[in-house]
Design a protein around this motif. Structure first.
Motif, mmCIF file in Angstrom:
data_model
loop_
_atom_site.group_PDB
_atom_site.id
_atom_site.type_symbol
_atom_site.label_atom_id
_atom_site.label_comp_id
_atom_site.label_asym_id
_atom_site.label_seq_id
_atom_site.Cartn_x
_atom_site.Cartn_y
_atom_site.Cartn_z
ATOM 1 N N GLU A 257 70.021 25.058 26.088
ATOM 2 C CA GLU A 257 68.821 25.129 25.261
ATOM 3 C C GLU A 257 67.837 24.022 25.611
ATOM 4 O O GLU A 257 66.607 24.215 25.594
ATOM 5 N N ASN A 258 68.373 22.864 25.957
ATOM 6 C CA ASN A 258 67.520 21.698 26.230
ATOM 7 C C ASN A 258 67.378 21.407 27.725
ATOM 8 O O ASN A 258 67.051 20.290 28.112
ATOM 9 N N TRP A 259 67.634 22.398 28.547
ATOM 10 C CA TRP A 259 67.607 22.177 29.996
ATOM 11 C C TRP A 259 66.205 21.807 30.472
ATOM 12 O O TRP A 259 65.227 22.429 30.096
ATOM 13 N N ASP A 260 66.136 20.796 31.312
ATOM 14 C CA ASP A 260 64.874 20.345 31.913
ATOM 15 C C ASP A 260 65.051 20.354 33.426
ATOM 16 O O ASP A 260 65.778 19.524 33.976
ATOM 17 N N ASP A 261 64.411 21.301 34.107
ATOM 18 C CA ASP A 261 64.566 21.435 35.554
ATOM 19 C C ASP A 261 64.257 20.137 36.284
ATOM 20 O O ASP A 261 64.990 19.730 37.195
ATOM 21 N N GLN A 262 63.186 19.496 35.889
ATOM 22 C CA GLN A 262 62.756 18.298 36.609
ATOM 23 C C GLN A 262 63.735 17.144 36.388
ATOM 24 O O GLN A 262 64.110 16.440 37.338
ATOM 25 N N ALA A 263 64.155 16.952 35.150
ATOM 26 C CA ALA A 263 65.068 15.850 34.863
ATOM 27 C C ALA A 263 66.432 16.068 35.523
ATOM 28 O O ALA A 263 67.067 15.122 35.999
ATOM 29 N N ARG A 264 66.871 17.315 35.555
ATOM 30 C CA ARG A 264 68.186 17.632 36.124
ATOM 31 C C ARG A 264 68.145 17.785 37.642
ATOM 32 O O ARG A 264 69.183 17.766 38.296
ATOM 33 N N ARG A 267 67.355 24.122 38.865
ATOM 34 C CA ARG A 267 67.008 25.139 37.881
ATOM 35 C C ARG A 267 68.140 25.323 36.870
ATOM 36 O O ARG A 267 69.286 24.917 37.110
ATOM 37 N N LYS A 268 67.802 25.967 35.754
ATOM 38 C CA LYS A 268 68.761 26.196 34.679
ATOM 39 C C LYS A 268 69.963 26.979 35.214
ATOM 40 O O LYS A 268 69.794 28.002 35.878
ATOM 41 N N HIS A 301 72.019 33.083 26.895
ATOM 42 C CA HIS A 301 71.395 32.421 28.043
ATOM 43 C C HIS A 301 71.574 33.207 29.346
ATOM 44 O O HIS A 301 71.264 32.696 30.420
#
Length: 547
Positions: A257-264, A267-268, A301
């Motif tokens: 739910e809180n996935w952030d592509d840039q921070a991680r 991609r989700k 998801h």
């Protein structure tokens, strides 16, 4: 730990049909062992010749009332989408034409296979122990030309030639029937593919659904080889918190739910790898409700679930303690099947579960034989990979297992064997638990009785180490490991199973298996581990350690 919750019993085991104006007879359901002969008759002529083109569709019961699975084009990798059918493998479908003379394929004549027959000694149903097999086992002969001589549906002339990416028709028929008896997937277009064991299947599935830089989600501690297989493909693992029942669905939901592509830096994720029963390394087993919750998160998801289940049939009797009598074994096949926690495949209305099964833990690892169950679309893409890589499992393995499972034991005998294995592993689990209770200091070690599998997960109270806070946890872990080796005992450090490599560890675990050593050796091994643990912690008997 209480055993995971189960499905309510299913008593729909028989159809009642009128055969004349007045009487009725009870016929076994196609979804039971007893119903297999009738369903085989309905399937028509069996084509199990050399490189026979085959499919689970030939061997399933007809269930047009079930929905079709979802399509997964949007989840296939570029590599998987680019694969084409093998022209040479595809031509094998013409070999079944009566009277055809083939000069088309590179199939060598069995005249030049230097094996006239092989002979194996196998257990008689109900007399499964090693000693009983020596005395009362049956010698089974597998000849080169058993099929034309009317002795068997499978022989060396077929098994030792080239085959199809589906696996042999003979083994595919058995695993398809077995899968329907045990799981009965709730959508129409499911299929099975016989493969070269689950590690090969997992490598293939990563290639089918992941691009470089993608993440796969798993339990925070997971099967080390699953992580190490993904790494060279540029695929990273991300761990979800676990409890006594394994993966926590709320944590999985929050992560996505809180996935952030840039921070991680990726991609989700949309692939979840999980070992629901007797999880390696923790030994945890997801109960029925837990599996339903995980499945709902996957639906929310749009996750694909790789259900890796080598320990599914190593679900054991509840642990009753060192002085209590063991719980009675299931008395019937129906009782046994109803005692199993329902699989994710059994719940899968969308076709998002790819189940990996294996004979490694219930027959032998060296057979290198397993199978996947998935939608027809996913299986078709899986075959395209097999055709240009492993091709199919060893013919020796397939013909030997077929003769044992299909023609010697049958489905009912195989379930009897699985009940026997359950009893044996329950006894082994109880031995290692009693050794832990006897030798490991409760101030330093804690554990839960596993409900399935072959592993005992032991948590070490690292915060009670004299140097806790001054040294890294993995360094203390290594001290325990080296001290254990010095005591001539080998347990696996928990950090070896971390889903995320290179992260700082705050907890300390060791994994012990109760599958390999004899009972007295297991007890002695835990005693030796206790000696090593006490030495590293500078712990003495009756000494009270405060945090």
């Amino acid at each position: 730990m209480a055993p995971p919750s189960k499905d309510p019993p299913n008593h729909q085991d028989a159809d009642v049909r009128a055969v004349t104006d007045t009487p009725t007879v009870e016929l076994p359901s196609a979804l039971t062992c007893a119903g297999v002969p009738a369903r085989r008759l309905k399937s028509g002529v069996f084509n199990g010749g050399v490189a026979a083109a085959t499919s689970s569709e030939f061997f399933k019961s007809k269930s047009l009332w079930k929905p079709l699975a979802n399509k997964w084009d949007h989840r296939l990798s570029k590599e998987s989408k680019s694969r084409k059918a093998s022209s040479l493998k595809g031509a094998a479908k013409y070999l079944a034409k009566p009277g055809i003379i083939s000069l088309g394929g590179g199939l060598p004549s069995s005249d030049y296979f230097p094996f006239e027959h092989i002979e194996i000694r196998v257990p008689t149903v109900g007399q499964f122990s090693e000693e009983e097999t020596k005395i009362n086992g049956q010698d089974v002969r597998i000849g080169k030309h058993d099929v034309p001589e009317g002795k068997s549906a499978f022989d060396l002339a077929i098994a030792l030639n080239y085959g199809q990416g589906t696996g042999s028709a003979q083994m595919l028929r058995f695993v398809t029937e077995h899968t329907e008896i045990v799981h009965n997937p709730p959508y129409q277009d499911w299929q099975c593919i016989v493969d070269v064991g689950s590690t090969y299947a997992l490598d293939t599935l990563y290639r089918m659904f992941c691009e470089r830089g993608d993440y796969v989600i798993s339990e925070e501690y997971t099967f080390a080889t699953a992580v190490e297989t993904a790494a060279p493909l540029g695929v990273k693992f991300l761990g979800v918190k676990i409890d006594d029942e394994g993966l926590i669905p709320e944590d999985l939901d929050q992560l996505l739910e809180n996935w952030d592509d840039q921070a991680r830096g990726g991609r989700k994720p949309y692939v979840l790898y999980t070992v629901p029963s007797g999880q390696n390394p923790t030994g945890s087993t997801q109960g029925r409700v837990r599996r339903q919750e995980i499945y709902r998160v996957a639906q929310k998801h749009d996750l694909l679930i790789i259900e890796d289940e080598p320990y599914y049939f190593l679900q054991m009797q509840p642990y009753t303690g060192p002085n209590a009598p063991p719980a009675p074994l299931p008395a019937t096949h129906e009782e046994f099947l109803n005692s199993l926690v329902p699989s994710l495949l059994k719940m899968d209305v969308d076709g998002r579960v790819i189940r990996m099964d294996s004979f490694s833990k219930v027959i032998s690892p060296g057979s290198r034989l397993g199978w996947i169950t998935a939608t027809s679309q996913i299986c078709e893409r899986f075959i395209r990979n097999c055709e240009v890589s492993a091709q199919n499992p060893s013919g020796f393995s397939q013909v030997i297992l077929h003769r044992l499972l299909d023609e010697h034991w049958g489905h009912a005998g195989y379930l009897d064997w699985l009940i026997f294995i359950r009893k044996e592993y329950t006894q082994r689990r109880d031995i290692i638990l009693q050794a832990c209770e006897k030798y490991l200091p409760k101030e330093l070690a804690s554990w839960n009785p596993p409900a399935a599998g072959m592993f005992q997960w032991i948590k070490i109270a690292v915060e009670k180490h004299p140097d806790f806070g001054k040294r890294e946890v993995v360094d203390i872990e290594d001290d325990i490991f080296q001290a254990s080796v010095g005591e001539c005992v080998l347990l696996s450090p928990g950090s070896w199973f971390a889903a995320e490599r290179g992260v700082k560890h705050t907890a300390l675990f060791f994994r012990a298996t109760f599958a390999a050593a004899a009972g007295p050796d297991m007890t002695e091994a835990i005693r030796r581990f206790s000696v090593a643990l006490k030495r590293v912690f500078k712990w003495e008997e009756n000494e009270q350690i405060s945090v």
